[in-house]
Design an enzyme around this catalytic site. Structure first.
Site, short mmCIF file in Angstrom:
data_model
loop_
_atom_site.label_atom_id
_atom_site.label_comp_id
_atom_site.label_asym_id
_atom_site.label_seq_id
_atom_site.Cartn_x
_atom_site.Cartn_y
_atom_site.Cartn_z
N PRO A 2 -62.74 60.03 41.85
CA PRO A 2 -63.10 59.95 40.43
C PRO A 2 -62.70 58.61 39.81
CG PRO A 2 -61.32 61.54 40.77
CD PRO A 2 -61.75 61.06 42.12
N GLU A 3 -63.61 58.01 39.09
CA GLU A 3 -63.30 56.78 38.37
C GLU A 3 -63.10 57.10 36.89
OE1 GLU A 3 -64.13 53.05 39.35
OE2 GLU A 3 -65.28 53.36 41.17
#
Ligand SMILES: [Zn+2]
Length: 279
Positions: A2-3
């Protein structure tokens, strides 16, 4: 992995479901994730009302009545799964489970266990060792062209590597750095120290726009940010250059000087870019 936009979307989903609710039950199903979980975590959560949320870089802070914040990082594979209470045993790889006073169940699922959970006094969040060294928040008021130029001054590394340094700007990962440099028309190999003035201003604008577009996509594609299986925050997003090696570049259709999206390897990670317009 996840960014920042996914983490923001997860936080908004948690906020919609948990803000103002009391945690009536908490279970912690193993002693550690990436690091040891804080002793007494389940006891501290049980009975606490959730009074606020904040994101810092790729960390989520859930503030509890009584002055503690839960500091959560999703790691490589961490997911928050929401659903109505059910009597079953925990799902596979579900390490922490909360139950709310309005009958919801929130599970933290993390098969690879690179995620982390800690407790920190709310008044001292920014002093936590994982947050203390972080640079400015890219969507915050303190991230300005002057601040970015100052952070890049004297840096003899490529701009790509400098933007991945969390002390320069917090929370950017490989995908969004590639996308922002494309948008700003700055070559990923350009010397970081040479990004100043108008270029720095263009880069700040590009970073913000790239992140805001992705966050907006996450919010609009999901009702209350929750996917049908109850999972928060992951969504499909169309990248302009990331993962598109050899595809036509959207900025230069049919122009021979741009042979399509290029790929180079920098610091052992792929960089995608337009060979014609990024200078
Ligand atoms: Zn191009």
């Amino acid at each position: 992995m996840p960014e920042l936009p996914e983490v923001e979307t997860v936080m908004r989903g948690l906020q919609l479901r948990l803000l103002g609710r009391r945690i009536v039950s908490a279970s912690v199903n193993r002693p550690d994730l990436r690091w040891m979980l804080p002793p007494g975590l389940a006891a501290r959560l049980t009975g606490a009302r959730v009074v606020g949320f904040r994101r810092r870089a790729k960390y989520i802070l859930m503030r509890l009545e009584g002055g503690d914040s839960v500091l959560l990082h999703l790691g490589m594979s961490g997911r928050m799964v929401l659903g109505p209470l059910r009597p079953n045993a925990p799902a596979l790889h579900e390490h922490v489970v909360l139950e709310t006073d309005d009958g919801w169940r929130v599970g933290f699922v993390d098969p690879r266990r690179f995620g982390s959970i800690d407790l920190v006094p709310t008044a001292a969040e920014d002093g936590h060792k994982l947050l203390a060294g972080l640079g400015p928040e890219p969507l915050g008021d303190l991230f300005t062209p002057a601040v970015l130029s100052a952070a890049l001054a004297g840096r003899r590394t490529p701009i790509k590597a400098a933007l991945l340094d969390q002390r320069v700007v917090a929370g950017l990962g490989n995908i969004y750095v590639c996308e922002a440099l494309f948008r700003a028309k700055i070559a990923p190999v350009r010397l970081a120290a040479s990004v100043a003035g108008a270029k720095a201003a263009r880069l700040v604008t590009a970073i913000r726009a790239t992140l805001n577009e992705a966050i907006a996509a996450g919010g609009s594609s999901l009702r209350d940010y929750v996917q049908p299986e109850g999972e928060l925050g992951y969504f499909q997003h169309a990248w302009k250059v990331y993962g598109r090696e050899g595809e036509p570049c959207e900025r230069c259709p049919g122009l021979p000087a741009c042979a399509g999206v290029g790929r180079i390897v920098q610091s052992a990670r792929s960089t995608f870019y337009c060979p014609r317009t990024q200078r």
